[in-house]
Design a protein around this motif. Structure first.
Motif, PDB file in Angstrom:
ATOM      1  N   ASN A 159       0.654  -1.039   0.064  1.00 31.73           N
ATOM      2  CA  ASN A 159      -0.024  -0.037  -0.006  1.00 31.73           C
ATOM      3  C   ASN A 159       0.778   1.293  -0.103  1.00 31.73           C
ATOM      4  N   LEU A 160       1.912   1.198   0.782  1.00 32.65           N
ATOM      5  CA  LEU A 160       2.892   2.355   0.919  1.00 32.65           C
ATOM      6  C   LEU A 160       3.420   2.702  -0.633  1.00 32.65           C
ATOM      7  N   LEU A 161       3.718   1.390  -1.031  1.00 29.94           N
ATOM      8  CA  LEU A 161       4.493   1.726  -2.453  1.00 29.94           C
ATOM      9  C   LEU A 161       3.420   2.180  -3.337  1.00 29.94           C
ATOM     10  N   PHE A 162       2.328   1.687  -3.362  1.00 35.65           N
ATOM     11  CA  PHE A 162       1.143   2.162  -4.211  1.00 35.65           C
ATOM     12  C   PHE A 162       1.224   3.640  -4.055  1.00 35.65           C
ATOM     13  N   ALA A 163       0.951   4.161  -2.877  1.00 38.55           N
ATOM     14  CA  ALA A 163       0.856   5.464  -2.477  1.00 38.55           C
ATOM     15  C   ALA A 163       1.784   6.280  -3.184  1.00 38.55           C
ATOM     16  N   ALA A 164       3.008   5.694  -2.778  1.00 39.71           N
ATOM     17  CA  ALA A 164       4.246   6.494  -3.504  1.00 39.71           C
ATOM     18  C   ALA A 164       4.261   6.575  -4.975  1.00 39.71           C
ATOM     19  N   LEU A 165       3.675   5.509  -5.580  1.00 33.90           N
ATOM     20  CA  LEU A 165       3.704   5.554  -7.146  1.00 33.90           C
ATOM     21  C   LEU A 165       2.582   6.567  -7.617  1.00 33.90           C
ATOM     22  N   ILE A 166       1.377   6.676  -6.787  1.00 34.95           N
ATOM     23  CA  ILE A 166       0.470   7.777  -7.169  1.00 34.95           C
ATOM     24  C   ILE A 166       0.927   9.013  -7.078  1.00 34.95           C
ATOM     25  N   PHE A 167       1.659   9.435  -5.991  1.00 30.40           N
ATOM     26  CA  PHE A 167       2.063  10.790  -5.898  1.00 30.40           C
ATOM     27  C   PHE A 167       3.371  11.030  -6.706  1.00 30.40           C
ATOM     28  N   TYR A 168       4.102   9.952  -7.009  1.00 38.01           N
ATOM     29  CA  TYR A 168       5.241  10.320  -7.970  1.00 38.01           C
ATOM     30  C   TYR A 168       4.776  10.556  -9.211  1.00 38.01           C
ATOM     31  N   ALA A 169       3.584   9.731  -9.652  1.00 37.41           N
ATOM     32  CA  ALA A 169       2.810   9.794 -10.888  1.00 37.41           C
ATOM     33  C   ALA A 169       2.298  11.229 -11.038  1.00 37.41           C
ATOM     34  N   LYS A 223       4.949  24.111  -7.761  1.00 38.07           N
ATOM     35  CA  LYS A 223       5.016  24.005  -6.057  1.00 38.07           C
ATOM     36  C   LYS A 223       4.288  22.682  -5.810  1.00 38.07           C
ATOM     37  N   ALA A 224       2.821  22.479  -6.553  1.00 29.89           N
ATOM     38  CA  ALA A 224       2.029  21.230  -6.287  1.00 29.89           C
ATOM     39  C   ALA A 224       2.890  20.170  -6.697  1.00 29.89           C
ATOM     40  N   ALA A 225       3.613  20.030  -7.730  1.00 31.73           N
ATOM     41  CA  ALA A 225       4.652  18.793  -8.109  1.00 31.73           C
ATOM     42  C   ALA A 225       5.416  18.728  -6.963  1.00 31.73           C
ATOM     43  N   SER A 226       6.030  19.630  -6.406  1.00 35.01           N
ATOM     44  CA  SER A 226       7.153  19.606  -5.417  1.00 35.01           C
ATOM     45  C   SER A 226       6.700  18.920  -4.141  1.00 35.01           C
ATOM     46  N   LEU A 227       5.431  19.356  -3.763  1.00 41.09           N
ATOM     47  CA  LEU A 227       4.532  18.851  -2.713  1.00 41.09           C
ATOM     48  C   LEU A 227       4.194  17.580  -2.814  1.00 41.09           C
ATOM     49  N   ALA A 228       3.784  16.991  -4.160  1.00 38.62           N
ATOM     50  CA  ALA A 228       3.274  15.503  -4.379  1.00 38.62           C
ATOM     51  C   ALA A 228       4.602  14.702  -4.197  1.00 38.62           C
ATOM     52  N   THR A 229       6.036  15.267  -4.711  1.00 37.88           N
ATOM     53  CA  THR A 229       7.181  14.526  -4.405  1.00 37.88           C
ATOM     54  C   THR A 229       7.321  14.310  -3.192  1.00 37.88           C
ATOM     55  N   TRP A 230       7.131  15.276  -2.216  1.00 41.87           N
ATOM     56  CA  TRP A 230       7.541  15.230  -0.632  1.00 41.87           C
ATOM     57  C   TRP A 230       6.558  13.996  -0.081  1.00 41.87           C
ATOM     58  N   VAL A 231       5.270  14.027  -0.468  1.00 39.07           N
ATOM     59  CA  VAL A 231       4.364  13.036  -0.021  1.00 39.07           C
ATOM     60  C   VAL A 231       4.906  11.530  -0.449  1.00 39.07           C
ATOM     61  N   GLY A 232       5.123  11.505  -1.905  1.00 36.77           N
ATOM     62  CA  GLY A 232       5.642  10.434  -2.393  1.00 36.77           C
ATOM     63  C   GLY A 232       6.625   9.790  -1.605  1.00 36.77           C
ATOM     64  N   LEU A 233       7.771  10.758  -1.469  1.00 32.50           N
ATOM     65  CA  LEU A 233       9.070  10.432  -0.755  1.00 32.50           C
ATOM     66  C   LEU A 233       8.739   9.841   0.565  1.00 32.50           C
ATOM     67  N   VAL A 265       9.365   2.296 -10.093  1.00 33.84           N
ATOM     68  CA  VAL A 265       8.277   1.730  -9.060  1.00 33.84           C
ATOM     69  C   VAL A 265       7.328   0.623  -9.753  1.00 33.84           C
ATOM     70  N   VAL A 266       7.044   1.068 -11.003  1.00 33.22           N
ATOM     71  CA  VAL A 266       6.151   0.365 -11.963  1.00 33.22           C
ATOM     72  C   VAL A 266       6.889  -1.265 -12.007  1.00 33.22           C
ATOM     73  N   LEU A 267       8.278  -1.159 -12.363  1.00 33.74           N
ATOM     74  CA  LEU A 267       9.191  -2.283 -12.416  1.00 33.74           C
ATOM     75  C   LEU A 267       8.934  -3.148 -11.147  1.00 33.74           C
ATOM     76  N   MET A 268       8.968  -2.421 -10.151  1.00 33.89           N
ATOM     77  CA  MET A 268       8.984  -3.103  -8.536  1.00 33.89           C
ATOM     78  C   MET A 268       7.521  -3.843  -8.650  1.00 33.89           C
ATOM     79  N   GLN A 269       6.673  -3.247  -9.185  1.00 29.48           N
ATOM     80  CA  GLN A 269       5.427  -3.971  -9.021  1.00 29.48           C
ATOM     81  C   GLN A 269       5.594  -5.144  -9.820  1.00 29.48           C
ATOM     82  N   LEU A 270       6.286  -5.409 -11.031  1.00 32.94           N
ATOM     83  CA  LEU A 270       6.392  -6.464 -11.878  1.00 32.94           C
ATOM     84  C   LEU A 270       7.316  -7.464 -11.062  1.00 32.94           C
ATOM     85  N   LEU A 271       8.292  -6.804 -10.356  1.00 27.16           N
ATOM     86  CA  LEU A 271       9.387  -7.855  -9.826  1.00 27.16           C
ATOM     87  C   LEU A 271       8.872  -8.412  -8.543  1.00 27.16           C
TER      88      LEU A 271
END
Lengths: 503, 469
Positions: B49-59, B78-88, B149-155
């Motif tokens: 779930n955490l990884l999925f959330a990271a994927l959503i926010f990075y995307a 600014k919004a992108a930077s915020l999303a990166t923070w949450v994804g991180l 992250v997508v590769l991680m889902q496959l792996l």
């Protein structure tokens, strides 16, 4: 600095051939071409299947006979041990040496005799620089000295005819760092080549309890060591899910008939003796029996003593543990001998054959002998009806447990050039740290007359061999420090507030 | 995920908030889906779930960065930077979870390494943004993170305990250095791309190169894998033993997925279109054809994404007939790493080209000037190179402890050395030959290409001792 071979041949046609070769070797172009070649061949060596790691069968399947012949003939199937690859590495080394020697005298001059007094042509070209009006020469010089002191430099006064100038520098060693890096690379190459020539690598397989001094080398030969190694025991520990967690071997070195060193080695922790290193590499069953445990119960239906003999007592089953070749007493008259053990057996025409040395379907052959009658009975585990009938023997034998012996596989290596490699690596780290993070900074200050206005000014210039934007900020700090020092000319102790301002 | 990014491209942003609202809604929707999943499984903070959330926010961050590239609206950054923070943050949680579960730092498999790599990349992106004011660096690094992250889902792999060879402090030293070095290389690549945008270079040559590159990918797929009646042959996969299916020793069994071959052929024709238009534009000296060619690249990206999606769907599910054996066989993405890498690479290449097209005054305003970018690229490599050196040295020392030799010429080692040589070449050309600007930028891009090959290519394509990652 770098002179390309072309300019040499035109400007001095009579220069000797040796000189020309030298210039070519020292040029950056040659270096880059050699590096590209190394990259191309190294990449080829990872794509083309390599011997001896690849089985000959797989090689033949992968390439057509002609292609394989060509690859073998050119050494492309063992690139990293081919003579021309080694030659290429030697050429790279020579190129590094030549380039360093070619450039070193200049750098050394620069290093040993720092340029301290900025003459007019230098002053014109230097960036960054700045001029600050000053009332007289001494005031300007003193201000520059104070400002440099507050920045942590140790300024010195340079005298040229009737003029004074101020010079300050830091980290002059940075100019030599690139030679440290190149020297360390050469040291690594050197260690590597020493290992290639004098080093060896091999494998020893020891059963528990076995001692040996013969190393199987990679090329198929063997090499005796002047001492022996004995494996006292070896084992494996598993995680809960069954994957191996640890392999260990208790080893002892025997030199001149005496145990001189003992160690339990695990993967990642070798035993080192006389600069020969023993690494845990593999572990497994060696196909020999450590212990066969069985129970023997007198056979009620057996009637060897003839009629009239007392009926056999319903005795307790007897527990026996022994290994191949051992004989155990069953009673005063009868013995059992562990005659043979097969790791993988097959039966044909009433005979038992060994099918392979691998652990497949194992079989044990026991012989029960009665001294009185002189009769022998074969017993087989598992029971083999076509070969012998287990129930004919005077005792009924039943196997309880079979403990197999283990072997430990040791990688053995002798790498006398290692010290060169590791010293080189440490030196390389230090050199790179100097190259990238230690900056040679220089400042000059000299009172001059402005060419246009004729006013007396303090000319201040600075230079750094890398990271120039950060240096320019530092230069600006210096200028403002000198400015501040000059303005309150009448103040009593200006250096302290300046130091605070600079910090 | 790239789908999210590109679908938003053609929408003209009427106000500054349009894309933010869209992305916000997208994130909310995906989070809602995730929430349903959480309710079903009853476990909120699981690693996936955490990884999925990271994927959503990075995307989301990637979409906003790209959206900024199109529209030039600053609030997106600014919004992108915020999303990166949450994804991180979510990514950090996933790492912590993995670490706790496994009992060792997440360095033991490709999956775990990717987890750390993406994390480091996100951290460096934020550093570059805050410290060096390269505000749109995420336009390049976020797609890389998304692909990771997508590769991680496959792996997806289970937690494995460390095999004996990996039980060493040197593992952590070696891998930490590797992740830092590779992330720094990724950053230098992104900076070099930014430099090329800022440097006002001619984009036409890149149009041709991109088109030729993608043609190469699809042509090789079609030539080697196209079957009669439009099928696509793939190697059959034995999911139980996690290996390819062999008919006999050395002979692999191929299955044919119907119709996928036609799609590949169509994709080949579409990616070839920009090259044809480019050639026409050059011969007729007609600049308007170039604009059409650029649009054709955009269309080709949409088709490429569709092709990838079809490939992913059909290869990971279902059973297919084979020409060589009776019955139906399954295949898997793991059986076709080349094709998967080719498809993803093609999309990535085309996206990078689109990036070069967004040379807008407002984008340039948000980037430092070309000289500064050039210098920062160099500085990043000055950090990456010593890290690479130390990484190789630590690896050699560890190999000496484990295999009894510090250098085995195993493919991973060899390629690490090649990476080192490429960057050494960059430094020499720059320091002694004064290579600056574009040539240096190309070199930095090449260097990162070699890094990616060392990281993924060697692991999946070349066998060796370095089997863990």
């Amino acid at each position: 600095m770098a002179t390309s071979p072309k300019t040499v041949s035109t400007s001095a046609p009579r220069k000797s051939l040796a000189r020309k070769i030298w210039q070519t070797a020292a040029s950056i172009k040659t270096g880059v071409v050699l590096l590209i070649l190394v990259v191309v061949f190294a990449a080829a060596g990872t794509v083309i299947l390599q011997r001896p790691m690849t089985e000959p069968d797989d090689m033949q399947r992968a390439y057509s006979p002609q292609a394989l012949r060509f690859l073998d003939a050119t050494g492309m199937t063992d690139v990293f041990h081919a003579w021309w690859f080694l030659g290429l590495m030697v050429l790279v080394s020579l190129c590094i040496i030549a380039a360093s020697i070619e450039r070193f005298p200049n750098s050394w001059r620069y290093y040993s005799r720092p340029y301290k007094y900025p003459d007019s042509s230098f002053r014109r070209a230097l960036h960054p620089q700045k001029t600050i009006p000053i009332p007289d020469e001494e005031t300007g010089l003193v201000s520059a000295e104070r400002a440099l002191n507050s920045l942590g430099f140790k300024p010195e006064r340079v005298i040229r005819e009737d003029h004074f100038a101020i010079f300050a520098e830091r980290h002059r060693i940075s100019e030599m760092a690139v030679y440290i890096v190149h020297a360390s690379l050469l040291l690594i190459f050197f260690g590597w080549i020493v290992d290639g020539v004098y080093g060896w690598r091999g494998y020893i397989r020891l059963d528990e309890g076995q001692t040996s001094n013969l190393v199987e080398l990679r090329d198929g030969g063997t090499r005796p060591m002047p001492f022996s190694i004995r494996c006292d025991s070896a084992g494996q520990e598993n995680y809960k899910d069954g994957t191996p967690k640890k392999w260990w071997s208790k080893l002892a070195i025997v030199d001149n008939g005496q145990d001189v060193k003992a160690k339990e080695i695990v993967v990642n922790d070798p035993l080192i003796y006389n600069s020969v290193r023993f690494y845990q590499s593999s572990y497994g069953e060696n196909g020999k029996v450590d212990k066969l445990i069985l129970t023997a119960t007198p056979n009620a239906s057996f009637n060897s003593a003839g009629p009239g003999a007392p009926p056999p007592v319903p005795a307790q089953p007897k527990l026996i543990a022994f290994t191949v070749g051992d004989t155990a007493d069953l009673d005063a008259d009868t013995t059992v001998r562990f005659a043979e053990f097969f790791t993988d057996y097959a039966v044909r025409d009433g005979q038992v054959y060994k099918r392979s040395n691998e652990m497949g379907s194992p079989a044990a052959h026991l012989v029960v002998t009665s001294k009185a009658s002189g009769k022998s009975f074969d017993v087989w585990f598992p029971p083999l009806e076509e070969v012998a009938d287990n129930s004919k023997a005077p005792y009924l034998l039943e196997p309880k447990d079979l403990k197999l012996g283990h072997f430990t596989g040791l990688q053995v290596s002798h790498e006398p050039g290692q010290w060169g490699v590791w010293t080189g690596v440490v030196l390389l780290g230090v050199g790179l740290a100097f190259v990238f993070y230690v900056i040679h900074m220089r400042f000059w200050a000299v009172p001059v007359r402005d060419e246009k206005t004729g006013q007396l000014v303090l000319w201040v210039g600075g230079s750094a061999n890398r990271n120039r934007d950060a240096f320019e900020q530092r230069f600006d700090v210096l200028i403002s420090a000198i400015d501040k020092d000059l303005k309150p000319v009448s103040s009593i102790a200006p250096s302290e507030p300046i130091a605070a301002a600079v910090r | 995920m790239s789908q999210v990014n590109t679908e938003q491209r053609p929408q003209p942003a009427t106000t500054g908030t349009t894309l933010i609202v869209f992305v916000g809604l997208g994130i909310a929707f995906l989070l809602f889906l995730a929430f349903l999943n959480v309710v079903k499984s009853g476990n909120l903070l699981s690693e996936s779930n955490l990884l999925f959330a990271a994927l959503i926010f990075y995307a989301g961050a990637g979409a906003l960065y790209l959206g900024f590239g199109v529209t030039g609206i600053e609030s997106y950054v600014k919004a992108a930077s915020l999303a990166t923070w949450v994804g991180l943050l979510a990514n950090t949680g996933a790492i912590a979870h993995r670490w706790y579960d496994a009992g060792h730092p997440p360095f033991a498999s490709v999956y775990e390494m990717l987890l750390s790599f993406v994390w480091t990349l996100a951290v460096l992106t934020l550093i570059a943004e805050k410290k060096y004011h390269v505000k749109v660096i995420g336009t390049v690094t976020m797609p890389v993170a998304i692909v990771g992250v997508v590769l991680m889902q496959l792996l997806r792999t289970d937690v494995h305990p460390l095999v004996p060879a990996l039980q060493s402090t040197w593992l952590h030293v070696h891998v930490t250095l590797a992740m830092l070095a590779y992330a720094a290389c990724a950053l230098s690549f992104a900076l070099a791309m930014m430099f090329l945008i800022q440097d006002n270079m001619k984009t036409e040559t890149f149009l041709a190169a991109t088109s030729i590159g993608t043609i190469g990918i699809y042509l090789s797929i079609v030539l080697t894998r196209f079957e009669k009646w439009g099928g696509l042959s793939l190697i059959a996969w034995d999911s139980e033993h996690k290996q390819e299916v062999f008919l006999s020793k050395g002979v692999r069994l191929f299955v044919t997925i119907p119709d996928l071959g036609w799609l590949m052929l169509l994709a080949l024709l579409v990616v070839a279109a920009p090259l044809v238009l480019y050639a026409l534009a050059q011969s007729k000296k007609n600049a308007s054809l170039l604009a059409i060619a650029n649009r054709a690249v955009f269309i080709s990206i949409l088709l490429q994404i569709m092709t990838l999606a079809m490939f992913l769907l059909r290869a990971s599910n279902g059973s297919y007939p084979s020409l060589d054996a009776d019955g139906l066989f399954a295949t898997s993405l793991a059986a076709s790493p080349f094709i998967l890498a080719g498809l993803v690479g093609g999309i990535f290449m085309s996206l990078l080209y689109l990036l070069l097209l967004w040379r807008r005054p407002d984008l340039e305003r948000l980037l430092p000037d070309a000289n500064t970018l050039d210098r920062i690229t160099y500085k990043t490599i000055c950090i990456a190179f010593p890290l690479l050196t130390l990484m190789i040295a630590a690896g050699a020392y560890w190999a000496n402890q484990t295999w009894g030799s510090y250098w085995n010429w195993d493919p991973k080692e060899t390629w690490a050395a090649i990476t080192w040589l490429v960057y050494a070449g960059y430094l020499h050309m720059r320091i002694t030959r004064g290579w600056r600007g574009r040539r240096a930028a190309y070199f930095a891009i090449l260097g990162f290409g070699v890094v990616m090959f060392t990281f993924f290519g060697v692991t999946y394509l070349l066998p060796g001792l370095h089997a863990y990652a």
